[in-house]
Design a protein around this motif. Structure first.
Motif, PDB file in Angstrom:
ATOM      1  N   ILE A  21       9.985   5.341   1.510  1.00  0.00           N
ATOM      2  CA  ILE A  21      10.792   5.165   0.306  1.00  0.00           C
ATOM      3  C   ILE A  21      10.136   4.020  -0.433  1.00  0.00           C
ATOM      4  N   VAL A  22       9.641   4.287  -1.620  1.00  0.00           N
ATOM      5  CA  VAL A  22       8.874   3.269  -2.336  1.00  0.00           C
ATOM      6  C   VAL A  22       9.730   2.021  -2.524  1.00  0.00           C
ATOM      7  N   PRO A  23       9.227   0.865  -2.067  1.00  0.00           N
ATOM      8  CA  PRO A  23      10.057  -0.324  -1.994  1.00  0.00           C
ATOM      9  C   PRO A  23      10.725  -0.709  -3.307  1.00  0.00           C
ATOM     10  N   HIS A  24      10.005  -0.606  -4.436  1.00  0.00           N
ATOM     11  CA  HIS A  24      10.605  -1.110  -5.672  1.00  0.00           C
ATOM     12  C   HIS A  24      11.347  -0.023  -6.442  1.00  0.00           C
ATOM     13  N   ASP A  25      11.359   1.193  -5.905  1.00  0.00           N
ATOM     14  CA  ASP A  25      11.969   2.265  -6.678  1.00  0.00           C
ATOM     15  C   ASP A  25      13.446   2.405  -6.305  1.00  0.00           C
ATOM     16  N   PHE A  26      14.292   1.722  -7.121  1.00  0.00           N
ATOM     17  CA  PHE A  26      15.700   1.654  -6.739  1.00  0.00           C
ATOM     18  C   PHE A  26      16.407   3.009  -6.835  1.00  0.00           C
ATOM     19  N   THR A  27      15.917   3.879  -7.726  1.00  0.00           N
ATOM     20  CA  THR A  27      16.536   5.214  -7.794  1.00  0.00           C
ATOM     21  C   THR A  27      16.277   5.961  -6.491  1.00  0.00           C
TER      22      THR A  27
ATOM     23  N   MET B  60      15.723   4.639  -3.686  1.00  0.00           N
ATOM     24  CA  MET B  60      16.513   3.995  -2.638  1.00  0.00           C
ATOM     25  C   MET B  60      17.934   4.538  -2.662  1.00  0.00           C
ATOM     26  N   ALA B  61      18.514   4.584  -3.880  1.00  0.00           N
ATOM     27  CA  ALA B  61      19.907   5.030  -3.993  1.00  0.00           C
ATOM     28  C   ALA B  61      20.066   6.463  -3.507  1.00  0.00           C
ATOM     29  N   LEU B  62      19.079   7.298  -3.787  1.00  0.00           N
ATOM     30  CA  LEU B  62      19.184   8.710  -3.413  1.00  0.00           C
ATOM     31  C   LEU B  62      18.613   9.006  -2.022  1.00  0.00           C
ATOM     32  N   PHE B  63      18.165   7.942  -1.362  1.00  0.00           N
ATOM     33  CA  PHE B  63      17.497   8.102  -0.058  1.00  0.00           C
ATOM     34  C   PHE B  63      16.332   9.082  -0.170  1.00  0.00           C
ATOM     35  N   LYS B  64      15.667   9.092  -1.334  1.00  0.00           N
ATOM     36  CA  LYS B  64      14.578  10.041  -1.548  1.00  0.00           C
ATOM     37  C   LYS B  64      13.288   9.448  -0.981  1.00  0.00           C
ATOM     38  N   SER B  65      12.700  10.170  -0.060  1.00  0.00           N
ATOM     39  CA  SER B  65      11.465   9.648   0.498  1.00  0.00           C
ATOM     40  C   SER B  65      10.297  10.535   0.088  1.00  0.00           C
ATOM     41  N   THR B  66       9.114   9.950   0.091  1.00  0.00           N
ATOM     42  CA  THR B  66       7.912  10.670  -0.312  1.00  0.00           C
ATOM     43  C   THR B  66       6.988  10.787   0.885  1.00  0.00           C
ATOM     44  N   ARG B  67       6.351  11.921   1.011  1.00  0.00           N
ATOM     45  CA  ARG B  67       5.396  12.063   2.101  1.00  0.00           C
ATOM     46  C   ARG B  67       4.180  11.187   1.851  1.00  0.00           C
ATOM     47  N   THR B  68       3.663  10.625   2.900  1.00  0.00           N
ATOM     48  CA  THR B  68       2.505   9.754   2.735  1.00  0.00           C
ATOM     49  C   THR B  68       1.364  10.186   3.652  1.00  0.00           C
ATOM     50  N   SER B  69       1.401  11.436   4.086  1.00  0.00           N
ATOM     51  CA  SER B  69       0.252  11.889   4.863  1.00  0.00           C
ATOM     52  C   SER B  69       0.037  13.388   4.717  1.00  0.00           C
ATOM     53  N   THR B  70      -1.233  13.776   4.784  1.00  0.00           N
ATOM     54  CA  THR B  70      -1.599  15.180   4.797  1.00  0.00           C
ATOM     55  C   THR B  70      -1.993  15.537   6.218  1.00  0.00           C
ATOM     56  N   LEU B  71      -2.642  14.568   6.857  1.00  0.00           N
ATOM     57  CA  LEU B  71      -3.212  14.822   8.178  1.00  0.00           C
ATOM     58  C   LEU B  71      -3.173  13.523   8.979  1.00  0.00           C
ATOM     59  N   ASN B  72      -2.743  13.632  10.228  1.00  0.00           N
ATOM     60  CA  ASN B  72      -2.785  12.469  11.121  1.00  0.00           C
ATOM     61  C   ASN B  72      -3.754  12.754  12.246  1.00  0.00           C
ATOM     62  N   LEU B  73      -4.747  11.911  12.409  1.00  0.00           N
ATOM     63  CA  LEU B  73      -5.717  12.108  13.478  1.00  0.00           C
ATOM     64  C   LEU B  73      -5.595  10.966  14.476  1.00  0.00           C
ATOM     65  N   GLN B  74      -5.109  11.305  15.674  1.00  0.00           N
ATOM     66  CA  GLN B  74      -4.916  10.266  16.678  1.00  0.00           C
ATOM     67  C   GLN B  74      -6.199  10.084  17.499  1.00  0.00           C
ATOM     68  N   VAL B  75      -7.117   9.327  16.924  1.00  0.00           N
ATOM     69  CA  VAL B  75      -8.370   9.054  17.636  1.00  0.00           C
ATOM     70  C   VAL B  75      -8.083   8.228  18.878  1.00  0.00           C
TER      71      VAL B  75
ATOM     72  N   MET C 181       0.839  -1.204   0.000  1.00  0.00           N
ATOM     73  CA  MET C 181       0.000   0.000   0.000  1.00  0.00           C
ATOM     74  C   MET C 181       0.877   1.259   0.000  1.00  0.00           C
ATOM     75  N   LEU C 182       2.097   1.131   0.513  1.00  0.00           N
ATOM     76  CA  LEU C 182       2.988   2.303   0.577  1.00  0.00           C
ATOM     77  C   LEU C 182       3.178   2.914  -0.806  1.00  0.00           C
ATOM     78  N   THR C 183       3.298   2.036  -1.805  1.00  0.00           N
ATOM     79  CA  THR C 183       3.483   2.515  -3.175  1.00  0.00           C
ATOM     80  C   THR C 183       2.285   3.365  -3.584  1.00  0.00           C
ATOM     81  N   ALA C 184       1.086   2.846  -3.293  1.00  0.00           N
ATOM     82  CA  ALA C 184      -0.134   3.579  -3.660  1.00  0.00           C
ATOM     83  C   ALA C 184      -0.191   4.919  -2.935  1.00  0.00           C
ATOM     84  N   LEU C 185       0.241   4.937  -1.668  1.00  0.00           N
ATOM     85  CA  LEU C 185       0.189   6.188  -0.901  1.00  0.00           C
ATOM     86  C   LEU C 185       1.192   7.198  -1.449  1.00  0.00           C
ATOM     87  N   ALA C 186       2.400   6.728  -1.736  1.00  0.00           N
ATOM     88  CA  ALA C 186       3.418   7.649  -2.248  1.00  0.00           C
ATOM     89  C   ALA C 186       2.997   8.208  -3.608  1.00  0.00           C
TER      90      ALA C 186
END
Ligand SMILES: Nc1nc2c(c(=O)[nH]1)N[C@H]1C(S)=C(S)[C@@H](COP(=O)(O)OP(=O)(O)OC[C@H]3O[C@@H](n4cnc5c(=O)[nH]c(N)nc54)[C@H](O)[C@@H]3O)O[C@H]1N2
Ligand SMILES: Nc1nc2c(c(=O)[nH]1)N[C@H]1C(S)=C(S)[C@@H](COP(=O)(O)OP(=O)(O)OC[C@H]3O[C@@H](n4cnc5c(=O)[nH]c(N)nc54)[C@H](O)[C@@H]3O)O[C@H]1N2
Ligand SMILES: [Mo]
Length: 776
Positions: free
Chosen positions: A276-282, A284-299, A247-252
């Motif tokens: 860091i999208v698991p299958h995206d080796f570029t 991974m190599a660049l340590f490039k991460s993508t945000r996966t949230s706009t809002l966190n609600l701690q119910v 699901m991480l891929t879909a979120l990123a």
């Protein structure tokens, strides 16, 4: 039926491996997946001695119809086939099955059952793959070899000699492919019982019942294409980075295209920050991460329904000045019950919503704003929503919210439960249901020439109760680890021990082999990665993912032992022994699974032309009537529900405890004592708490505590010496790991709405421990 708890055998043996060092806790601040995952996988491959087979298998995983379906989870395969569609936990799961280690007759000769009972669950599974059928010998207290023929006769005789077929119960864990599933339910129903408990009874039962009641289809309607086009995604009560990592891929990807992502969870899990999208080796190599949230609600634990209600209240309020926030045309044309729901929302006060959700009005407004700004919204959820007393009402409230803005039956929108086991959804579709519908039974009767029983059967908790009463005497487990997965561990143990015969069809040694009836059999089967040779060639089985896609899975490895049978062959063997007069062509079915599929095509809705369609490149999608805006409800419309908000606020001095998985486990299978994304090392006997709740109780960081749960009948259960971890979790809430914490889950504490054990809201008190830490 009640048993004296003081006389219960202790459930002392640990679940995880012996810790490799001192317990450690350091909050985790890195993205999910990426190099941490890669490191963890390579360590695992080395430890499992699978450096050659592991990577080879991984390349064949989830490849459309030419590889095997990853048994790791039910997330759908990548539609475009562009990616190497894998994740850390899928790799571990597959490697665990492919281990070169073996448990043969010498092993069982060397270790008595009493001795093995004292081993940890990790050590049991870690012995490797089971290799031949074994039967329990009470005289020596050892499992001894038995031929397949004799093993089938033992089960067959036990089933034939029952006073009533309802004295047998047939459990399924969601790994079983569709074809064996169909044969398994046929066996039970031809015998004459609907006692078909399954892991779903502890998992998504609430989701199925709610969606059925609201929409007339007991499944989600969104598919992966919808995930790719949604403007807003609400992710509720799921730890995606560990339990559905793909699901991480879909979120990123969603974040990259500008969609909003709202996480609703008492904990801020790893998927709710960056990945860091698991299958995206570029990347991974660049340590490039993508945000996966706009809002966190701690119910707060159990607060999801109040949040949904609050959002609906905002929208209805706003519609007075801006009618466009409602899809009135959709509501008028396709739904019923709107006026009552509107009145209910208006009557629910903000105080109640804030109190019950644990969120501020501003938080709820922010969530409502995201929802209203999105043209297309998907709401997705898992156990954080379903495993509650009011799981059904909460899922129905999710649907209410979707209906308000017509988020159904169109691209990019809809309800999307994330299922657990890789084929748990297919199991239900193909007949594992203790409450089968009349039309299904009618067709089964007509096509298969049997007279299926019409009374509903027993589910998981019902089976445990019946075993305790002596009403169920034969238990068959088709996969899974019933003893550890079910609630109220000592009670479940006692129930299994009261059986005349327990039969476990398994790949690996586990607790359910050691907690057994007077007679016991271990029947080892092929795993999903292995070649299934039958008379008419190598066979494939099919599976259905979380989003109703059905496709074939083909094993590629040489079986772990020449004495393993496939699950269909085992079911057929039992059936022939139990039903000597049967006119079902059991053996003929096993020779060629196409024959099973031809019969299934005639019995099951949506399986027309099964053999051809399942061979299409991506398989086929089972039609969801609700997706086409066809509602098989009594009103013929989507039905708004009008349930009062439950009171989920813990009584003074008590806490609501959620039992959940660590990153390094697969249900009852534990890979290590670490929980990387939550910053924990070498420790499973822990409880996450809010620091203020700890201070109030005089509990120091990582100090041992005693946990007591109080069931609805007033009975108490205890776990002592767990270490308290100060964690970012709302006050009044606590969390820890299953299956250890099943000791705290009382059998009586099951939802009146779904019969599910309430595993995410255990009422506990926690005090500083007077004794030693449980940590070994
Ligand atoms: N690697 C791996 N993958 C798996 C599994 C596994 O064990 N390991 N198990 C498989 C199975 S069978 C299943 S069903 C799924 C389970 O997948 P999940 O549902 O992710 O399972 P849990 O670990 O129980 O986590 C539940 C999440 O719900 C949150 N939560 C607890 N209470 C509440 C609440 O009241 N409200 C909300 N909103 N959130 C809450 C917890 O903080 C946690 O993040 O995963 C499947 N995939
Ligand atoms: N307290 C608490 N308890 C829970 C939960 C919770 O969140 N909290 N979650 C619940 C949920 S969602 C679920 S789904 C259940 C899980 O309950 P189960 O499905 O019963 O348990 P698993 O641990 O998945 O089963 C593992 C065993 O399956 C066997 N196995 C593995 N692969 C195969 C195969 O291909 N064929 C066969 N025949 N056997 C195989 C192996 O022998 C292994 O030991 O647990 C439930 N229990
Ligand atoms: Mo599950």
């Amino acid at each position: 039926m009640s048993i004296d708890r003081d006389e219960q055998p202790s459930v002392e043996p640990g679940v995880g491996p012996a810790p490799e060092g001192e317990p450690r806790f350091r909050p985790y601040h890195h993205p999910a997946a990426g190099w941490g995952a890669a490191k963890s996988v390579s360590r695992f491959l080395v430890r499992e001695r699978a450096l050659v087979d592991g990577p080879r298998a991984i390349m064949r995983m989830n490849h459309e119809n030419s590889g095997f379906d990853c048994p790791g989870c039910a997330w759908p395969d990548d539609l475009k086939g562009l990616h190497l569609d894998i994740c850390e936990n899928g790799i571990k799961h597959v490697t665990w099955e492919m281990t070169p280690k073996r448990v043969g007759r010498d092993f069982f000769a060397a270790h008595s059952v009493t001795e093995l009972y004292g081993w940890s669950d990790y050590d049991l599974e870690n012995q490797g793959r089971l290799t031949e059928p074994m039967v329990y010998d009470p005289a020596s207290d050892h499992y001894v070899p038995i031929s397949w023929k004799d093993a089938f006769e033992v089960v067959g005789r036990a089933l034939r000699e029952l006073d009533s077929p309802d004295q047998a119960s047939f459990y399924t864990s969601g790994r079983l492919g569709n074809e064996p599933t169909f044969l398994y339910q046929l066996l039970a129903r031809e015998l004459g019982t609907n006692n078909l408990p399954d892991c779903s009874n502890m998992c998504h039962e609430a989701s199925g019942r709610a969606l059925q009641a609201s929409l007339g289809t007991g499944k989600g309607t969104a598919d992966l294409k919808d995930w790719e086009t949604a403007d807003a995604l609400f992710i509720m009560g799921v730890n995606a980075a560990s339990n559905a990592p793909r699901m991480l891929t879909a979120l990123a990807e969603a974040h990259d295209r500008g969609a909003s992502i709202v996480h609703v969870n008492p904990l801020i899990e790893a998927a709710a920050t960056r990945t860091i999208v698991p299958h995206d080796f570029t990347d991974m190599a660049l340590f490039k991460s993508t945000r996966t949230s706009t809002l966190n609600l701690q119910v707060r634990i159990g607060g999801d329904m109040a949040l949904m209600r609050g959002m609906a209240k905002v929208i209805l309020e706003e519609s007075k000045t801006d009618p466009k926030v409602l899809d009135q045309e959709f509501i008028d044309r396709y739904t019923t019950g709107f006026a009552e729901y509107r009145t209910l929302c208006e009557a629910t006060s903000w105080e109640e919503i804030e109190e019950q959700s644990g969120l501020s009005r501003d938080d709820v407004l922010a969530a409502a704003r995201v929802y209203c700004e999105a043209d297309r919204t998907i709401i997705s959820w898992c156990l954080g929503v379903s495993q509650h007393e009011h799981g059904v009402d909460t899922v129905r409230e999710i649907v209410n919210l979707l209906l308000l803005r017509g988020n159904l039956g169109r691209e990019g929108a809809g309800p999307s439960p994330v299922r657990g086991h890789s084929n748990v959804q297919g199991n239900r579709t193909c007949g594992i249901d203790h409450r089968p519908t009349e039309p299904f039974l009618d067709r089964l009767a007509e096509v298969c020439g049997i007279d299926p029983p019409r009374e509903h059967g027993l589910d998981t908790v019902g089976t445990i109760e019946a075993m305790l009463r002596g009403d169920v005497k034969v238990f068959v487990g088709m996969g899974g680890n019933f003893a550890l997965a079910a609630p109220d561990t000592p009670v479940t143990y006692e129930a299994l021990r009261r059986c005349d015969l327990t039969v476990q069809v398994s790949t690996k040694l586990n607790r359910s082999h050691l907690v057994h009836g007077a007679g016991a059999l271990i029947l080892p089967c092929l795993g999903r990665t292995e070649k299934d040779h039958q008379r008419r060639g190598v066979q494939r089985t099919s599976v259905e993912d979380s989003m109703s896609m059905v496709h074939l899975s083909l094993g590629m490895k040489r079986p772990a032992s020449k004495d393993l049978l496939s699950e269909p062959a085992i079911i057929a063997g039992i059936a022939r022994a139990a039903l000597p007069e049967s006119s079902t062509p059991w053996q003929w079915y096993v020779e060629d699974y196409d024959r099973i599929r031809d019969t299934m095509a005639k019995v099951l809705d949506g399986f027309e032309d099964f053999n051809r369609r399942v061979r299409l490149p991506l398989g086929f999608r089972i039609k969801q009537p609700a997706r086409e805006l066809v509602f098989l409800t009594p009103s013929g419309r989507a039905e708004f529900s009008c349930a009062a908000l439950p009171d989920v606020v813990p009584a003074p001095g008590t806490l609501a405890l959620g039992t959940m998985r660590s990153h390094d486990q697969w249900n009852t299978t534990i890979y290590s004592d670490d929980d990387r994304y939550r910053g924990v090392e070498n420790l499973r006997t822990l409880v996450f708490m809010n620091r203020a709740d700890m201070r109030e109780r005089g509990i120091e960081d990582l100090a041992p505590v005693d946990i007591t749960s109080t069931a609805r009948d007033g009975s108490e259960r205890h776990l002592n010496g767990y270490l308290a971890i100060p964690y970012d979790i709302p006050r009044g809430c606590a969390a820890g790991y299953m299956p250890e914490m099943n000791v705290l889950c009382a059998l009586v504490d099951r939802s009146a709405q779904s019969d599910q054990p309430v595993m995410k809201h255990v009422k506990v008190t926690i005090v500083a421990s007077s004794g030693a830490a449980a940590h070994r």
